[in-house]
Scaffold this active site. Structure first.
Site, PDB file in Angstrom:
ATOM      1  N   LYS A 186       0.863  -1.192   0.000  1.00  0.00           N
ATOM      2  CA  LYS A 186       0.000   0.000   0.000  1.00  0.00           C
ATOM      3  C   LYS A 186       0.893   1.234   0.000  1.00  0.00           C
ATOM      4  CE  LYS A 186      -1.674   2.994   2.736  1.00  0.00           C
ATOM      5  NZ  LYS A 186      -1.880   4.186   1.873  1.00  0.00           N
ATOM      6  N   GLU A 189      -1.322   7.524  -0.551  1.00  0.00           N
ATOM      7  CA  GLU A 189      -2.345   8.013  -1.477  1.00  0.00           C
ATOM      8  C   GLU A 189      -1.933   9.310  -2.163  1.00  0.00           C
ATOM      9  OE1 GLU A 189      -3.796   9.254   2.714  1.00  0.00           O
ATOM     10  OE2 GLU A 189      -2.595   7.673   1.780  1.00  0.00           O
ATOM     11  N   GLY A 239       6.784   5.513   8.337  1.00  0.00           N
ATOM     12  CA  GLY A 239       5.960   6.704   8.501  1.00  0.00           C
ATOM     13  C   GLY A 239       6.206   7.340   9.846  1.00  0.00           C
ATOM     14  N   GLY A 244       2.978   4.788  13.761  1.00  0.00           N
ATOM     15  CA  GLY A 244       3.662   3.566  14.162  1.00  0.00           C
ATOM     16  C   GLY A 244       3.093   2.989  15.444  1.00  0.00           C
ATOM     17  N   GLU A 261      10.044   1.794  10.525  1.00  0.00           N
ATOM     18  CA  GLU A 261      10.963   2.922  10.413  1.00  0.00           C
ATOM     19  C   GLU A 261      10.121   4.182  10.585  1.00  0.00           C
ATOM     20  OE1 GLU A 261      14.322   5.055   7.568  1.00  0.00           O
ATOM     21  OE2 GLU A 261      13.148   3.370   6.779  1.00  0.00           O
ATOM     22  N   CYS A 295      13.080  11.364   6.801  1.00  0.00           N
ATOM     23  CA  CYS A 295      13.108  10.894   8.186  1.00  0.00           C
ATOM     24  C   CYS A 295      14.508  10.943   8.780  1.00  0.00           C
ATOM     25  CB  CYS A 295      12.527   9.487   8.285  1.00  0.00           C
ATOM     26  SG  CYS A 295      13.306   8.294   7.188  1.00  0.00           S
ATOM     27  N   GLU A 392       9.761  16.443  15.142  1.00  0.00           N
ATOM     28  CA  GLU A 392      10.098  16.303  13.729  1.00  0.00           C
ATOM     29  C   GLU A 392       9.244  17.265  12.915  1.00  0.00           C
ATOM     30  OE1 GLU A 392      11.016  12.612  10.761  1.00  0.00           O
ATOM     31  OE2 GLU A 392       9.088  12.564  11.790  1.00  0.00           O
TER      32      GLU A 392
END
Length: 499
Positions: A186, A189, A239, A244, A261, A295, A392
Site C-alpha cells: 500500500k 495516497e 511513517g 507507528g 521505520e 526521516c 520532527e
C-alpha cells in the site's frame, strides 16, 4: 512515455491496482486524484481502494504463499525475476523520475538518482536470494542431527510513505520477495504512481500471480485492513511515530511481526577541527534534501561553541545560493512541500520556535514565495527543550545549538526521543569513533552525508522504530527460524516402559 514534461499536464495519468497478476480498478469505482504540489495541476489518478480491495489482495497473497511455488522455489529463479525488475527500472528511469517529481515535487535529477539506486537495491536483493541459508549442528551426539532452517515468514504487508515512494518500497519489497514471501503493498495516497507502475515490471519479469499485489488507497481503509488481517504475518511500515504506535496497537490483535521505520530528529555534529566548507555543504544537504521531508534529515545542528557564530553565518550565506523553484528546472535544488497541511505545520512550528525564543538567521518567510515553497530556514538560540529541537518538522528547517566539548555533544545528540541517524564532522579519529559508538542511532555518517549502499542496513533506535532493512540483514527480517531435530538410527530408549 514522455518526450516533453508538458505532456503530463494534458491529462492526468490513469493507474490501476495490481491484484493476482491482473490490473483492476477499485471494486467500488472510486478514484483518488493527485495534484502536483509545485504546479497545482492534476497529474495522477489512482484507484480509491476500500477494505474489500485490500481483502482481495490479501487473499491473493495468502493463496500464492500457501501454494508454495514462489516460497519454496529455487533461489536462483527468484533472483532472475528480481534482476529483470532492476533492469526494467533502469530502462524506464526517465518515466519513473518524472512521475515522482510531479507527485512529490522533488527535483527531477534527485528523482532519477533515486530510481537508479532503487535498481541497485533490486540487484542486491537478487544476490541475497541465492545465499539465504540456515545452519546445522553435528555435535548433538551420534544419533541426532540438528538443522536450523530459515524460511519465509509468509504474507507481508508493506505500507510506504510519500516522501521517497519508489526508494523506500525498494528497500523492502525485493528483500521480502527474495526471502520467498508473498506481499501486499500500500503506497501513500499522495504518491502512488511509481509503485503502481512497478506492477507491470513484476508481471513482465515473470513473477507468479498473487505473489505481489499493489493497491492504492488511504490508511484508514487499506492500511488498517492489512494491519487487522490474520492472514498477514508481518507488516513493514514506514511513517510517523504516531502512526507507528497505532500499528503496534492494531497488531496486538493478531500478534503479527512489525518492522517499523518511524520519525527522526537527527543531529549534525560539527567540531571546530573539521573541514568547515565540506561540513557546511554536508549540513545543508542533510537538512534540505527532499525539502527536508526526510526521516533521516539532519534537522539539529550541534556546533562547537568556538566556531558556532561564524559557522551558522556562513551556513546562511550558502543557503542563499540554494535555488528553490520548479522541480522540472534542472537548476532547482528545493521543490515544493508535499501539500498545504504539511506546509502549514512547518510554518507554525517555526513561528512557535520564535515565540519560544529562537532567532531566525535566514528563511522563515514563506509569504514571500508563491505556492507551497518553504525557504530553507536556520534557527539560532535554540534550547534543547524547545519544540523545534525535539519535534520532527519534516521541512527544510535547521535548529542550531552550541556545545562545549565531546561529552556535551554526545549528550545533546542523545537527548531525543528518536534515534534514526547522525552526522559527525571532525578530522579527529578519536572523536569520530567516540561519537559513532556512543550515539544511539541506527546510522552514523562521518564526514559525509546521506551516501547510501545496499550492503548496509538501516533502521532506528528508541521511538524511531525497530527492525532492520537492506543489507544481508534485510532479507533475514522477512524470515522465520525453524529447528529440526533429526534422529538417526534405531531408538535406544522408550518413553513408555515396555514398549
Amino acid at each position: 512515455m514522455f518526450d516533453q514534461a508538458e505532456h503530463i499536464f494534458e491529462a492526468p495519468l490513469q493507474y490501476q491496482n495490481f491484484i493476482s497478476g491482473e490490473f483492476t480498478d477499485a471494486l467500488e469505482g472510486g478514484v483518488i486524484s493527485r495534484e502536483s504540489p509545485a504546479h497545482g495541476r492534476m497529474v495522477s489518478q489512482y484507484p480509491a481502494s476500500t477494505r474489500a480491495d485490500a481483502e482481495a489482495a490479501i487473499a491473493a497473497a495468502r493463496e500464492s504463499f500457501d501454494a508454495g511455488r514462489w516460497a519454496f522455489d529455487y533461489g536462483g529463479e527468484r533472483a532472475k525475476v528480481l534482476r529483470e525488475v532492476a533492469q526494467s527500472l533502469r530502462r524506464n528511469a526517465d518515466d519513473l523520475a518524472l512521475v515522482e517529481t510531479l507527485e512529490t515535487s522533488k527535483p527531477l535529477a534527485a528523482s532519477r538518482g533515486e530510481v537508479l539506486f532503487a535498481a541497485e537495491l533490486w540487484d542486491y536483493a537478487a544476490g541475497l536470494a541465492r545465499i539465504l541459508h540456515g545452519d546445522s549442528h553435528n555435535t548433538l551426539g551420534e544419533d541426532m542431527l540438528g538443522l536450523v532452517l530459515r524460511e519465509p515468514i509468509g504474507v507481508v504487508g508493506i505500507i510506504t510513505p510519500w516522501n521517497f515512494p519508489l526508494l523506500i518500497l525498494s528497500e523492502r519489497l525485493p528483500f521480502a520477495l527474495a526471502a520467498g514471501c508473498s506481499v501486499v503493498v500500500k503506497p501513500s495516497e499522495f504518491t502512488s504512481g511509481t509503485a503502481l507502475m512497478l506492477g507491470r515490471y513484476l508481471k513482465d519479469a515473470g513473477l507468479p500471480d498473487g505473489v505481489c499485489n499493489i493497491i492504492a488507497g488511504t490508511g484508514d481503509q487499506v492500511g488498517q485492513a492489512i494491519l487487522d488481517s490474520p492472514d498477514v504475518d508481518m507488516v513493514a511500515f514506514t511513517g510517523s511515530t504516531r502512526v507507528g504506535r497505532a500499528a503496534i496497537a492494531a497488531s496486538a490483535g493478531n500478534i503479527k511481526k512489525l518492522s517499523l521505520e518511524l520519525g527522526g530528529k537527527s543531529p549534525s555534529i560539527v567540531f571546530a577541527d573539521c573541514d568547515q566548507e565540506a561540513a557546511i555543504d554536508g549540513v545543508i544537504k542533510a537538512a534540505t534534501i527532499n525539502m527536508g521531508e526526510c526521516c533521516i534529515a539532519g534537522s539539529r545542528l550541534l556546533v562547537e561553541a568556538s566556531v558556532a557564530e561564524a559557522f551558522q553565518n556562513r551556513l546562511a550565506e550558502r543557503l542563499q545560493e540554494l535555488r528553490m523553484g520548479d522541480p522540472l528546472d534542472p537548476t532547482s535544488r528545493i521543490g515544493a512541500i508535499i501539500n498545504r497541511a504539511q506546509f502549514d505545520r512547518i510554518a507554525e512550528s517555526v513561528r512557535e520556535g520564535v515565540r519560544d525564543g529562537a532567532r531566525i538567521v535566514c528563511g522563515g518567510d514563506p509569504e514571500n514565495h508563491q505556492g507551497l515553497f518553504y525557504p530553507p530556514t536556520v534557527l539560532a538560540d535554540v534550547k534543547p527543550g524547545m519544540s523545534v529541537a525535539r519535534q520532527e518538522l519534516f521541512g527544510p528547517v535547521l535548529a542550531v545549538m552550541p556545545f562545549g566539548d565531546l561529552e556535551e555533544a554526545i549528550g545533546l545528540a542523545n537527548d531525543s526521543d528518536y534515534g534514526l541517524a547522525a552526522y559527525v564532522w571532525t578530522t579527529d579519529l578519536s572523536k569520530a569513533l567516540s561519537c559513532s559508538r556512543r550515539i544511539r542511532a541506527g546510522r552514523v555518517w562521518v564526514n559525509s552525508a546521506l551516501q547510501g549502499y545496499p550492503e548496509l542496513p538501516l533502521g532506528g533506535f528508541k521511538q524511531s522504530g525497530n527492525g532492520r532493512e537492506t543489507g544481508r540483514y534485510g532479507i533475514e527480517e522477512y524470515t522465520e527460524l525453524k529447528s529440526v531435530h533429526l534422529h538417526i538410527g534405531p531408538q535406544a530408549e522408550r518413553w513408555v516402559e515396555g514398549a
